[in-house]
Each structure stands twice: as C-alpha cells, then as structure tokens.
Design an enzyme around this catalytic site. Structure first.
Site, PDB file in Angstrom:
ATOM      1  N   TRP A   1      -0.783  -7.909   0.797  1.00  0.00           N
ATOM      2  CA  TRP A   1      -0.575  -9.286   1.272  1.00  0.00           C
ATOM      3  C   TRP A   1      -1.924  -9.898   1.651  1.00  0.00           C
ATOM      4  O   TRP A   1      -2.094 -11.109   1.602  1.00  0.00           O
ATOM      5  CB  TRP A   1       0.390  -9.309   2.462  1.00  0.00           C
ATOM      6  CG  TRP A   1      -0.125  -8.546   3.672  1.00  0.00           C
ATOM      7  CD1 TRP A   1       0.164  -7.260   4.002  1.00  0.00           C
ATOM      8  CD2 TRP A   1      -1.046  -9.014   4.664  1.00  0.00           C
ATOM      9  NE1 TRP A   1      -0.515  -6.892   5.140  1.00  0.00           N
ATOM     10  CE2 TRP A   1      -1.263  -7.939   5.578  1.00  0.00           C
ATOM     11  CE3 TRP A   1      -1.690 -10.220   4.883  1.00  0.00           C
ATOM     12  CZ2 TRP A   1      -2.116  -8.051   6.679  1.00  0.00           C
ATOM     13  CZ3 TRP A   1      -2.536 -10.332   5.981  1.00  0.00           C
ATOM     14  CH2 TRP A   1      -2.746  -9.262   6.861  1.00  0.00           C
ATOM     15  N   GLU A   2      -2.892  -9.025   2.005  1.00  0.00           N
ATOM     16  CA  GLU A   2      -4.214  -9.503   2.428  1.00  0.00           C
ATOM     17  C   GLU A   2      -4.905 -10.286   1.316  1.00  0.00           C
ATOM     18  O   GLU A   2      -5.804 -11.083   1.578  1.00  0.00           O
ATOM     19  CB  GLU A   2      -5.104  -8.305   2.810  1.00  0.00           C
ATOM     20  CG  GLU A   2      -4.637  -7.493   4.014  1.00  0.00           C
ATOM     21  CD  GLU A   2      -3.703  -6.337   3.643  1.00  0.00           C
ATOM     22  OE1 GLU A   2      -3.040  -6.400   2.587  1.00  0.00           O
ATOM     23  OE2 GLU A   2      -3.614  -5.376   4.424  1.00  0.00           O
TER      24      GLU A   2
ATOM     25  N   CYS B   1      12.759  12.631  12.659  1.00  0.00           N
ATOM     26  CA  CYS B   1      12.907  11.168  12.764  1.00  0.00           C
ATOM     27  C   CYS B   1      14.361  10.803  13.039  1.00  0.00           C
ATOM     28  O   CYS B   1      14.641   9.930  13.870  1.00  0.00           O
ATOM     29  CB  CYS B   1      12.416  10.475  11.488  1.00  0.00           C
ATOM     30  SG  CYS B   1      10.624  10.435  11.364  1.00  0.00           S
TER      31      CYS B   1
ATOM     32  N   LEU C   1       0.862  -1.255  -2.857  1.00  0.00           N
ATOM     33  CA  LEU C   1      -0.482  -0.668  -2.914  1.00  0.00           C
ATOM     34  C   LEU C   1      -0.481   0.630  -3.721  1.00  0.00           C
ATOM     35  O   LEU C   1      -1.525   1.251  -3.862  1.00  0.00           O
ATOM     36  CB  LEU C   1      -1.002  -0.386  -1.494  1.00  0.00           C
ATOM     37  CG  LEU C   1      -1.098  -1.580  -0.536  1.00  0.00           C
ATOM     38  CD1 LEU C   1      -1.794  -1.155   0.763  1.00  0.00           C
ATOM     39  CD2 LEU C   1      -1.809  -2.751  -1.167  1.00  0.00           C
ATOM     40  N   SER C   2       0.692   1.024  -4.224  1.00  0.00           N
ATOM     41  CA  SER C   2       0.787   2.290  -4.956  1.00  0.00           C
ATOM     42  C   SER C   2       0.798   2.041  -6.466  1.00  0.00           C
ATOM     43  O   SER C   2       1.627   1.273  -6.968  1.00  0.00           O
ATOM     44  CB  SER C   2       2.070   3.020  -4.529  1.00  0.00           C
ATOM     45  OG  SER C   2       2.536   3.861  -5.562  1.00  0.00           O
ATOM     46  N   GLU C   3      -0.092   2.732  -7.169  1.00  0.00           N
ATOM     47  CA  GLU C   3      -0.156   2.570  -8.631  1.00  0.00           C
ATOM     48  C   GLU C   3       1.120   3.079  -9.292  1.00  0.00           C
ATOM     49  O   GLU C   3       1.652   2.460 -10.210  1.00  0.00           O
ATOM     50  CB  GLU C   3      -1.356   3.343  -9.186  1.00  0.00           C
ATOM     51  CG  GLU C   3      -2.669   2.679  -8.852  1.00  0.00           C
ATOM     52  CD  GLU C   3      -3.883   3.486  -9.302  1.00  0.00           C
ATOM     53  OE1 GLU C   3      -3.723   4.471 -10.050  1.00  0.00           O
ATOM     54  OE2 GLU C   3      -4.993   3.109  -8.884  1.00  0.00           O
TER      55      GLU C   3
ATOM     56  N   GLY D   1       7.924  -1.230  -3.027  1.00  0.00           N
ATOM     57  CA  GLY D   1       8.342   0.148  -3.283  1.00  0.00           C
ATOM     58  C   GLY D   1       8.637   0.375  -4.749  1.00  0.00           C
ATOM     59  O   GLY D   1       7.827   0.038  -5.626  1.00  0.00           O
TER      60      GLY D   1
ATOM     61  N   GLN E   1       4.098   3.298  -7.988  1.00  0.00           N
ATOM     62  CA  GLN E   1       5.209   2.384  -7.726  1.00  0.00           C
ATOM     63  C   GLN E   1       5.116   1.166  -8.632  1.00  0.00           C
ATOM     64  O   GLN E   1       6.114   0.691  -9.171  1.00  0.00           O
ATOM     65  CB  GLN E   1       5.208   1.943  -6.262  1.00  0.00           C
ATOM     66  CG  GLN E   1       5.661   3.028  -5.306  1.00  0.00           C
ATOM     67  CD  GLN E   1       5.739   2.566  -3.869  1.00  0.00           C
ATOM     68  OE1 GLN E   1       5.189   1.529  -3.504  1.00  0.00           O
ATOM     69  NE2 GLN E   1       6.405   3.335  -3.035  1.00  0.00           N
TER      70      GLN E   1
HETATM   71  C1  SAM Z   1       8.175   2.822   2.842  1.00  0.00           C
HETATM   72  S1  SAM Z   1       7.741   1.886   1.412  1.00  0.00           S
HETATM   73  C2  SAM Z   1       9.085   0.729   1.396  1.00  0.00           C
HETATM   74  C3  SAM Z   1       9.308   0.187   0.030  1.00  0.00           C
HETATM   75  C4  SAM Z   1      10.529  -0.689  -0.182  1.00  0.00           C
HETATM   76  N1  SAM Z   1      10.443  -1.943   0.506  1.00  0.00           N
HETATM   77  C5  SAM Z   1      11.794   0.039   0.131  1.00  0.00           C
HETATM   78  O1  SAM Z   1      12.510  -0.379   1.047  1.00  0.00           O
HETATM   79  O2  SAM Z   1      12.088   1.012  -0.557  1.00  0.00           O
HETATM   80  C6  SAM Z   1       6.325   0.907   1.946  1.00  0.00           C
HETATM   81  C7  SAM Z   1       5.778  -0.050   0.920  1.00  0.00           C
HETATM   82  O3  SAM Z   1       4.808  -0.901   1.561  1.00  0.00           O
HETATM   83  C8  SAM Z   1       3.732  -1.115   0.682  1.00  0.00           C
HETATM   84  N2  SAM Z   1       2.573  -1.616   1.459  1.00  0.00           N
HETATM   85  C9  SAM Z   1       1.926  -1.016   2.480  1.00  0.00           C
HETATM   86  N3  SAM Z   1       0.918  -1.802   2.926  1.00  0.00           N
HETATM   87  C10 SAM Z   1       0.951  -2.939   2.174  1.00  0.00           C
HETATM   88  C11 SAM Z   1       0.174  -4.131   2.141  1.00  0.00           C
HETATM   89  N4  SAM Z   1      -0.861  -4.308   2.952  1.00  0.00           N
HETATM   90  N5  SAM Z   1       0.505  -5.088   1.249  1.00  0.00           N
HETATM   91  C12 SAM Z   1       1.557  -4.912   0.408  1.00  0.00           C
HETATM   92  N6  SAM Z   1       2.316  -3.802   0.387  1.00  0.00           N
HETATM   93  C13 SAM Z   1       2.016  -2.829   1.252  1.00  0.00           C
HETATM   94  C14 SAM Z   1       3.575   0.221  -0.007  1.00  0.00           C
HETATM   95  O4  SAM Z   1       2.828   0.119  -1.182  1.00  0.00           O
HETATM   96  C15 SAM Z   1       5.056   0.562  -0.259  1.00  0.00           C
HETATM   97  O5  SAM Z   1       5.494  -0.056  -1.446  1.00  0.00           O
END
Ligand code: SAM
Length: 290
Positions: free
Chosen positions: A125-126, A271, A96-98, A75, A100
């Site tokens: 993670w892949e 939610c 996965l976010s630029e 995040g 972030q």
């Molecule tokens: C809802 S945010 C939560 C971020 C942080 N952990 C927090 O609690 O604020 C989801 C995060 O998961 C990451 N994400 C989603 N799929 C992913 C993947 N396959 N590998 C790594 N990160 C991933 C997104 O880029 C984002 O940073």
C-alpha cells in the site's frame, strides 16, 4: 531505499520460503484463505465459513458493479475473486509475496467473462497512489507496523472518495489496563508465546489495542461506523486448522520435518487458546471518511 519501502523481506520469509504454500495448503480451506473464518451457522465447514467471512467483509463495503475495490493484502486471491465474480467490481489486489501474486494471477484466469476485472500487483500500500471507490484489507494490517499507521490511514483516506468506505479486519491485543478490567491475567507463558509468534511465525508482525487503531484512523479523518469482534470465530478457525494439520501429519513432516510440524502445531493451538482466553481478539472495523 526510501523509508517507506514495503517490508517485502518479512512477508516473503513467511510465504515465499520453499514449500511454505504446500504446508499452508494442508490445513487451510481449498481457497487458501489465511485469516479468521466466520461460522455464521454452527454447522458450517471451514470452506463455507471462509466464504461467509468474505461476504460479511464485502457486504460491509457497500459495493456496486463497476466500482474499483482495492484489496490490500490479497493473499491467495479468494476475496478479489469473489468481489469480481459475485459483486461485479474491478479489483486491484496487493501482496508482498511473489508466490501469492503468481497464484492469484493463475486463479483469476478462471473468472467468468461477466465478472469484474482483477489486477494483482506485487506491491505494498506504501507504493499505491490512485483513486479507488472502496478498500478491503483482511489480515494484513498486522504487518504494517505502528510507525506507518498514520501514513496508512492518511493514504487510505486520500484514495477514497467522500462517500467511500474501508473494511479493515485485523487481530488486536488488549493492553494491560483493558485486560485487567476484563479480569484476564497475563502470565509469563502468555508473554513468551507472544514473542514466539512475533519473532518466529510472523516476523515484524505487531498487535495493538483496538483503541490505538481507532485513534490513528480518526486522526486521519475516518469515522468508525462499526467494530465487530470475531474472537471466538478465530478460535474455531485455528482449532480447525490445527485438526486439519494433525490429520495430515505425515505429509507435513515430509515437507517441514517433525520439528516444523511441531512448530506449526504450537502456533495454531497456542493462538486458538489465546483467542478463547480473551487475550487477543480479531476485529472488523468499518470506516467512512468524515
Ligand atoms: C495473513 S495474509 C492474509 C491474506 C488474505 N487477505 C486472506 O485473508 O487470506 C497477509 C497478506 O498481507 C500482505 N501484506 C503485508 N504487508 C503488506 C503491505 N504493506 N501492503 C500490501 N500487502 C501487504 C501479504 O503479502 C499477505 O498477502
């Protein structure tokens, strides 16, 4: 493209749209933690409760200075920062976010010299394949998708040493038999709201019964040491986010328009209601290799 390319597009739709982070900044805490807070004491502010959540999560990882912690889905970097600054571990954060990734890299410049090192990668993670001592993942698993769960847990198991551990924090949705046994009715509105979240708010997102997650983890060689529900903490977090956004109505409208504001309010209040009614939950699974 390999079939395990991370779902960059789905995630970037959420976080990398014009001004999406400006809108999130209106209702999240100062550290921009976008997951359930932990109101350890009733009088905690949202910011304090987010720090308490990070400490709850990192505490479950049993960290020692000098270890390497992999933060999957880092995040805006609050967890990676705290792990390096307070626990002295080196952190690799994946997102996965630029936007972030850029935000995190800026933030890490503020780490004190005695802190562990933090490296942020724009990667899933892949694509990750190097040994680490611990894994933490908060609010990211919802994006991983069921067809990759086996591979996810096998990867996590392979990356960790025999005495490693992973803290996986994720939202779960109970299956029908479980809801039935809990006496919770599922209405047409509940189903429609679930579709709205899955299609419009978190495209590609999926929620599963905790048993599904435990099954995949166990098959990959993990033992679930603890599963802690934070259900009402998420209800309160979402209610706090909604109240924050309501207070900043005019700024939100300037960013996303009246419709965009209404969309976010529907998401946050809906939610919150689904956590309060017990239809969904959020669980921290602490896992160790068997
Ligand atoms: C809802 S945010 C939560 C971020 C942080 N952990 C927090 O609690 O604020 C989801 C995060 O998961 C990451 N994400 C989603 N799929 C992913 C993947 N396959 N590998 C790594 N990160 C991933 C997104 O880029 C984002 O940073």
């Amino acid at each position: 493209m390999s079939d395990t390319t991370p779902f960059f597009e789905n995630v970037q739709t959420i976080y990398d749209d014009d001004h999406s982070d400006d809108l999130l900044a209106l209702f999240l805490d100062d550290e921009m933690v976008y997951s359930c807070a932990y109101f350890e004491r009733d009088d905690m502010s949202l910011g304090e409760a987010q720090i308490a959540k990070l400490d709850l999560s990192l505490g479950k990882c049993d960290l020692s200075p000098g270890q390497t912690l992999l933060d999957i889905g880092c995040g805006y970097g609050a967890c990676a920062y705290r792990a390096a600054a307070k626990y002295g571990v080196n952190v690799i954060g994946l997102t996965l976010s630029e936007k972030q990734a850029r935000h995190c890299r800026e933030k890490m410049k503020g780490l004190p010299p005695e802190a562990g090192k933090v490296e942020i990668r724009l990667a899933g993670w892949e694509e990750f394949d190097q040994p680490v001592d611990r894994i933490v993942s908060i609010g990211a698993f919802e994006h991983f998708r069921r067809e990759r769960f086996a591979q996810f847990f096998e990867t996590a198991h392979r990356l960790l040493p025999a005495d490693g551990r992973m803290m996986l924090h994720t939202i779960v949705a109970f299956d029908f038999p479980r809801l039935d046994s809990l006496g919770i009715e599922v209405t047409h509105e509940n189903v429609l709201f679930g579709k709205f979240i899955q299609r419009k708010v978190f495209p590609g997102g999926q929620l599963f019964d905790p048993r599904v997650i435990e099954d995949f983890a166990t098959k990959a060689g993990f033992r679930i040491e603890r599963a802690q529900s934070l259900q009402l903490h998420y209800a309160r977090t979402l209610e706090t986010w909604a109240a924050n956004l309501e207070r900043r109505h005019d700024e939100a409208v300037a960013i996303k328009g009246e419709q965009g504001y209404a969309f976010f309010m529907k998401y946050l209040t809906g939610c919150a209601a689904h956590f309060r009614s017990g239809h969904i939950d959020v669980v921290q699974f602490t896992m160790v290799p068997r």
